[in-house]
Motif scaffolding. Structure first.
Motif, PDB file in Angstrom:
ATOM      1  N   LEU A 590       0.830  -1.212   0.000  1.00 51.81           N
ATOM      2  CA  LEU A 590       0.000   0.000   0.000  1.00 51.81           C
ATOM      3  C   LEU A 590       0.861   1.258   0.000  1.00 51.81           C
ATOM      4  N   GLU A 591       1.983   1.223   0.683  1.00 48.99           N
ATOM      5  CA  GLU A 591       2.897   2.357   0.634  1.00 48.99           C
ATOM      6  C   GLU A 591       3.406   2.579  -0.789  1.00 48.99           C
ATOM      7  N   GLN A 592       3.702   1.498  -1.493  1.00 44.45           N
ATOM      8  CA  GLN A 592       4.134   1.619  -2.878  1.00 44.45           C
ATOM      9  C   GLN A 592       3.012   2.167  -3.758  1.00 44.45           C
ATOM     10  N   ASP A 593       1.776   1.775  -3.486  1.00 43.78           N
ATOM     11  CA  ASP A 593       0.655   2.294  -4.272  1.00 43.78           C
ATOM     12  C   ASP A 593       0.507   3.806  -4.102  1.00 43.78           C
ATOM     13  N   ILE A 594       0.657   4.279  -2.875  1.00 43.57           N
ATOM     14  CA  ILE A 594       0.584   5.724  -2.654  1.00 43.57           C
ATOM     15  C   ILE A 594       1.758   6.418  -3.340  1.00 43.57           C
ATOM     16  N   ALA A 595       2.925   5.784  -3.302  1.00 48.14           N
ATOM     17  CA  ALA A 595       4.074   6.358  -3.996  1.00 48.14           C
ATOM     18  C   ALA A 595       3.832   6.437  -5.499  1.00 48.14           C
ATOM     19  N   LEU A 596       3.102   5.476  -6.053  1.00 46.69           N
ATOM     20  CA  LEU A 596       2.822   5.462  -7.488  1.00 46.69           C
ATOM     21  C   LEU A 596       1.976   6.650  -7.926  1.00 46.69           C
ATOM     22  N   MET A 597       1.254   7.251  -6.996  1.00 48.88           N
ATOM     23  CA  MET A 597       0.392   8.375  -7.365  1.00 48.88           C
ATOM     24  C   MET A 597       1.179   9.564  -7.895  1.00 48.88           C
ATOM     25  N   HIS A 598       2.474   9.594  -7.633  1.00 50.34           N
ATOM     26  CA  HIS A 598       3.302  10.654  -8.212  1.00 50.34           C
ATOM     27  C   HIS A 598       3.302  10.578  -9.731  1.00 50.34           C
ATOM     28  N   TYR A 599       3.047   9.390 -10.269  1.00 52.38           N
ATOM     29  CA  TYR A 599       3.065   9.201 -11.718  1.00 52.38           C
ATOM     30  C   TYR A 599       1.718   9.492 -12.360  1.00 52.38           C
ATOM     31  N   GLU A 600       0.680   9.683 -11.584  1.00 45.42           N
ATOM     32  CA  GLU A 600      -0.639   9.947 -12.153  1.00 45.42           C
ATOM     33  C   GLU A 600      -0.765  11.421 -12.537  1.00 45.42           C
ATOM     34  N   PRO A 601      -1.351  11.708 -13.699  1.00 43.44           N
ATOM     35  CA  PRO A 601      -1.600  13.115 -14.056  1.00 43.44           C
ATOM     36  C   PRO A 601      -2.542  13.774 -13.057  1.00 43.44           C
ATOM     37  N   SER A 602      -2.543  15.072 -13.022  1.00 44.71           N
ATOM     38  CA  SER A 602      -3.327  15.809 -12.033  1.00 44.71           C
ATOM     39  C   SER A 602      -4.818  15.535 -12.150  1.00 44.71           C
ATOM     40  N   TRP A 603      -5.313  15.262 -13.370  1.00 37.80           N
ATOM     41  CA  TRP A 603      -6.746  15.022 -13.532  1.00 37.80           C
ATOM     42  C   TRP A 603      -7.151  13.596 -13.140  1.00 37.80           C
ATOM     43  N   VAL A 604      -6.174  12.768 -12.849  1.00 35.71           N
ATOM     44  CA  VAL A 604      -6.453  11.402 -12.406  1.00 35.71           C
ATOM     45  C   VAL A 604      -6.180  11.244 -10.917  1.00 35.71           C
ATOM     46  N   ARG A 605      -5.154  11.894 -10.435  1.00 37.91           N
ATOM     47  CA  ARG A 605      -4.716  11.731  -9.045  1.00 37.91           C
ATOM     48  C   ARG A 605      -5.711  12.360  -8.084  1.00 37.91           C
ATOM     49  N   PRO A 606      -6.006  11.722  -6.941  1.00 38.78           N
ATOM     50  CA  PRO A 606      -6.893  12.325  -5.932  1.00 38.78           C
ATOM     51  C   PRO A 606      -6.293  13.605  -5.359  1.00 38.78           C
ATOM     52  N   GLU A 607      -7.099  14.315  -4.587  1.00 44.29           N
ATOM     53  CA  GLU A 607      -6.637  15.561  -3.984  1.00 44.29           C
ATOM     54  C   GLU A 607      -5.539  15.295  -2.957  1.00 44.29           C
ATOM     55  N   ALA A 608      -4.779  16.336  -2.687  1.00 44.74           N
ATOM     56  CA  ALA A 608      -3.657  16.204  -1.751  1.00 44.74           C
ATOM     57  C   ALA A 608      -4.133  15.804  -0.358  1.00 44.74           C
ATOM     58  N   GLN A 609      -5.308  16.302   0.061  1.00 44.84           N
ATOM     59  CA  GLN A 609      -5.830  15.960   1.382  1.00 44.84           C
ATOM     60  C   GLN A 609      -6.139  14.464   1.477  1.00 44.84           C
ATOM     61  N   TRP A 610      -6.697  13.917   0.406  1.00 47.15           N
ATOM     62  CA  TRP A 610      -7.009  12.481   0.373  1.00 47.15           C
ATOM     63  C   TRP A 610      -5.729  11.661   0.533  1.00 47.15           C
ATOM     64  N   ILE A 611      -4.705  12.031  -0.211  1.00 41.72           N
ATOM     65  CA  ILE A 611      -3.439  11.305  -0.133  1.00 41.72           C
ATOM     66  C   ILE A 611      -2.827  11.445   1.259  1.00 41.72           C
ATOM     67  N   ALA A 612      -2.895  12.648   1.836  1.00 42.61           N
ATOM     68  CA  ALA A 612      -2.306  12.868   3.161  1.00 42.61           C
ATOM     69  C   ALA A 612      -3.001  12.023   4.220  1.00 42.61           C
ATOM     70  N   GLU A 613      -4.316  11.862   4.125  1.00 42.00           N
ATOM     71  CA  GLU A 613      -5.052  11.064   5.104  1.00 42.00           C
ATOM     72  C   GLU A 613      -4.646   9.588   5.021  1.00 42.00           C
ATOM     73  N   ARG A 614      -4.548   9.067   3.811  1.00 45.02           N
ATOM     74  CA  ARG A 614      -4.156   7.655   3.671  1.00 45.02           C
ATOM     75  C   ARG A 614      -2.701   7.445   4.062  1.00 45.02           C
ATOM     76  N   ARG A 615      -1.870   8.408   3.734  1.00 39.21           N
ATOM     77  CA  ARG A 615      -0.460   8.303   4.134  1.00 39.21           C
ATOM     78  C   ARG A 615      -0.332   8.310   5.648  1.00 39.21           C
ATOM     79  N   SER A 616      -1.136   9.140   6.310  1.00 36.46           N
ATOM     80  CA  SER A 616      -1.100   9.193   7.765  1.00 36.46           C
ATOM     81  C   SER A 616      -1.581   7.875   8.366  1.00 36.46           C
TER      82      SER A 616
END
Length: 716
Positions: A590-616
């Motif tokens: 799951l950590e690798q999956d969140i890291a993969l989001m760096h490769y997603e374009p902005s119109w595909v990637r979730p909002e920064a708050q969403w990513i921060a919550e899952r990372r936390s």
């Protein structure tokens, strides 16, 4: 503490050097791959078979670290390719005379095979089969139907059969046995634990990464070792117990590394480290240690966490390969030794510790444990297709997107009459993956690998190929290029695709026919084709039905929470530890999956708050893994574990994970009057304080980050 989830993508120069560093078995794997590629080049040159570059490249898909999986995979691929060639032969009888029908057949077969690839267990090699079918039909379209077409199909079959035959032969001769690889992996972990006790600051990241690997691969090797005869069945039980004990040793060492109050003084760390080193040597020699004795000083002066670390290390070491069987395990925790059992290690003593071990070779049975342990319950295996194969629209969309991209490339080089860039058609199948992030990451690595491979290939054509005078020189050139590519391809998964692409482009540059090739135009066209294929896949997969990894992350978090709830209530230690290793590996995925989001374009990637919550949430789970595991080892079903999990997942909308019903914690009521109960209560208190302190620290850090974010976006 482990590196924060989501900060793992796009390694810098220092990280790349670490990923390229050697590890046990890496050089041997690269050498084996290079040897098979060189022999493949020799056979294709001797018989003049076309597409020698593809034959050499197929080698990279046929081989695994152990000989059993390599032979099985090679044999299975040959059978599947034979069936596909038979299918192509039938289709060709009706489609070759009409270009429109040929295009329609390529499209239909590509869609069907890619759907099966996405919706079944054929995923690892399904795209290769689709590529072979399409490539075969395309090649048949350029020859008259009849004997020439039949010979062309034979060459397509030989394109796979030659590397398969050579791979099977080489693997049977020099590839390591699964038992040897399992022993080597366990030895590596024991040495890492020993080093971490002596040098905690230097091994923190490596120890965390080792826990993230899980035990699944070692368990597979142990099963395969019975298949190829490198282990007898009586050895499997003790070796599985050794895997379970190794996890306990790693978790205890991790606690000592991450908590200053859990560090062991030299009087404890030195004898434990020496014992672990001796055990590692025996595992590498093909046996496993038994009858281990470890004498340590009194623990009364240590902190509660340090006492916990010492007790766990002592118990796991002294009972390292002792199978828990009621009929044979005495109350002292020792097992007797059969008169026919041979000793392979002598007693070793020092001022602080003494270890007496007996190790058995791969072919000798373990006679001292007469009853087989109860195996952990295995998950119910499904059929060939995935449960959502015919209900999830993503499978159809993946097949459609990949087919559209491939057919666009096919029509492009066909209509502009530029067959030299036909590698764009092949590249589409090699690059496309289920999610946008994975596809873009793979594409990025492949473009980098393509440029490196083209540079090496062109340099070889200009400076090396003109001086080659025999097939031996060509084999040497292929050997060197394949070894460098395999070193990258079979190293870290974060760089593996780059190694595969380097191999493909290098082979296509230097293997242009039966003899060494000098045509730079061929190298240029094939490199351009690969780049075109990458660009087409990027545009299609980021614009048409883009799939983010977000849904997979939420489902994975829900499943991970339920897995910890279940394993924490399991009374059987071996099963609980196996499930804990799986949960730690899932957290790493799951950590690798969140890291993969760096490769997603902005119109595909979730909002920064969403990513921060899952990372936390993942950071909290990572911090709780050690305390939860250690608490479950002493008090299965302790209610504190469920409280920690709720606190870690607080505020996240968790979907229901189809991993089973919630497990009610087992009642735990130790006798308060016994010394053991008092010690357990002290240990439980120390673990509760540790888990709460780690959660509080992460919650404060998350609050500070949120406050900084609000201040940054506040109006002036």
């Amino acid at each position: 503490m482990a590196q924060p989830a989501g900060d793992l993508a796009r390694p810098g120069p220092a990280d790349i050097l670490k990923l390229l560093a050697p590890y046990p078995g890496r050089a041997a794997m690269a050498t084996r791959i290079a040897l098979i590629c060189a022999l493949t080049a020799f056979v294709t040159s001797a018989y003049g078979t076309p597409e020698a570059a593809i034959s050499a490249y197929v080698v990279f898909f046929l081989n695994r670290p152990d000989r059993v999986l390599s032979v099985m995979l090679s044999s299975a691929l040959l059978v599947l390719v034979t069936l596909m060639i038979g299918l192509v032969t039938v289709v060709a009888m009706f489609a070759l005379d009409d270009p429109m029908w040929r295009v329609a057949c390529i499209t239909g077969l590509s869609f069907g095979l890619l759907f099966v690839t996405s919706a079944s267990k054929l995923r690892p090699i399904g795209a290769i089969l689709a590529m072979i079918v399409g490539f075969a039909l395309d090649e048949l379209g350029s020859v008259p139907f009849g004997e020439v077409a039949t010979r062309a199909l034979l060459y397509v079959w030989l394109m796979v059969a030659i590397p398969v035959g050579i791979s099977i032969g080489v693997n049977l001769l020099i590839a390591p046995s699964p038992r040897k690889l399992a022993g080597r992996a366990l030895a590596k972990r024991l040495r890492l634990a020993a080093q971490s006790l002596v040098e905690p600051e230097a091994t923190a990241d490596e120890l965390s990464a080792c826990l993230r690997e899980g035990d699944a691969e070692i368990g597979t090797w142990l099963k395969l070792s019975v298949v190829d005869g490198s282990s007898v069945r009586d050895d499997v039980g003790p070796l599985r117990q050794a895997v379970s004990s190794t996890l306990t040793i790693l978790v205890a060492a991790d606690l000592a590394v991450r908590e200053a109050s859990g560090r062991l003084p030299a009087s404890f760390a030195a004898p434990v480290a020496e014992t672990l080193e001796n055990m590692a040597r025996m595992l590498e020699a093909g046996g496993y240690p038994v009858d281990i004795e470890l004498k340590l000083p009194s623990v009364t002066e240590l902190t509660p966490l340090a006492r916990l670390v010492v007790r766990d290390l002592h118990d796991a070491i002294t009972r390292f390969a002792v199978v828990e069987a009621q009929a044979d395990v005495e109350s002292t925790g020792k097992t007797g030794t059969d008169s026919g059992t041979a000793k392979r290690a002598q007693a070793q003593t020092d001022a602080e510790g003494k270890v007496e071990t007996a190790a058995r070779t791969e072919a000798q049975p373990q006679a001292q444990v007469k009853a087989e342990p109860t195996p952990p319950p295995t998950a119910k295996r499904g059929g060939f297709f995935l449960p959502d194969a015919f209900t999830n629209p993503e499978h159809v969309r993946y097949a459609l997107k990949t087919t559209v991209a491939a057919m666009f490339c096919y029509l492009l080089y066909s209509q502009i009459n530029w067959p030299g860039i036909h590698t764009c058609f092949i590249t589409v199948y090699m690059v496309s993956l289920g999610t946008t992030a994975e596809t873009v990451e793979k594409m990025t690595l492949r473009i980098a690998g393509c440029l490196v491979g083209a540079l090496l290939g062109i340099a070889a054509i200009v400076f090396v190929t003109p001086v080659l005078t025999s097939v031996a020189g060509l084999m040497t050139l292929v050997l060197i290029g394949a070894w460098l590519s395999a070193w990258i391809a079979f190293g870290s998964p974060r760089m593996a695709y780059a190694g595969f692409q380097i191999a493909l482009v290098f082979f296509m540059c230097v293997l242009q026919g039966a003899a060494p090739g000098y045509d730079l135009t061929v190298a240029r066209d094939r490199t351009i084709g690969i780049l075109i294929g990458n660009v087409v896949v990027y545009l299609v997969f980021t614009r048409v039905w883009p799939v983010t990894v977000a849904a997979r992350i939420d489902a994975g978090l829900a499943a991970l929470r339920q897995q910890w709830e279940r394993l924490a209530a399991l009374p059987d230690a071996v099963t609980r530890r196996a499930q804990a290793a799986s949960a730690m590996a899932q957290c790493g995925a799951l950590e690798q999956d969140i890291a993969l989001m760096h490769y997603e374009p902005s119109w595909v990637r979730p909002e920064a708050q969403w990513i921060a919550e899952r990372r936390s949430a993942l950071a909290k789970l990572d911090a709780l893994e050690g305390p939860m595991f250690l608490l479950a080892e002493r008090r299965p079903g302790d209610a504190a574990i469920e409280g920690w999990l709720k606190r870690a997942m607080d505020g996240l909308p968790m979907p229901s994970a189809e991993t089973g019903a919630k497990v009610t914690p087992l009642p735990v009521a130790p006798n308060a009057a016994s010394p053991e109960a008092a010690a357990n209560d002290d240990t439980r208190t120390a673990l509760l304080r540790l888990g709460d302190a780690r959660l509080t620290q992460l919650e404060h850090a998350a609050s500070d980050d949120a406050a900084k974010g609000l201040a940054t976006h506040a109006p002036a």
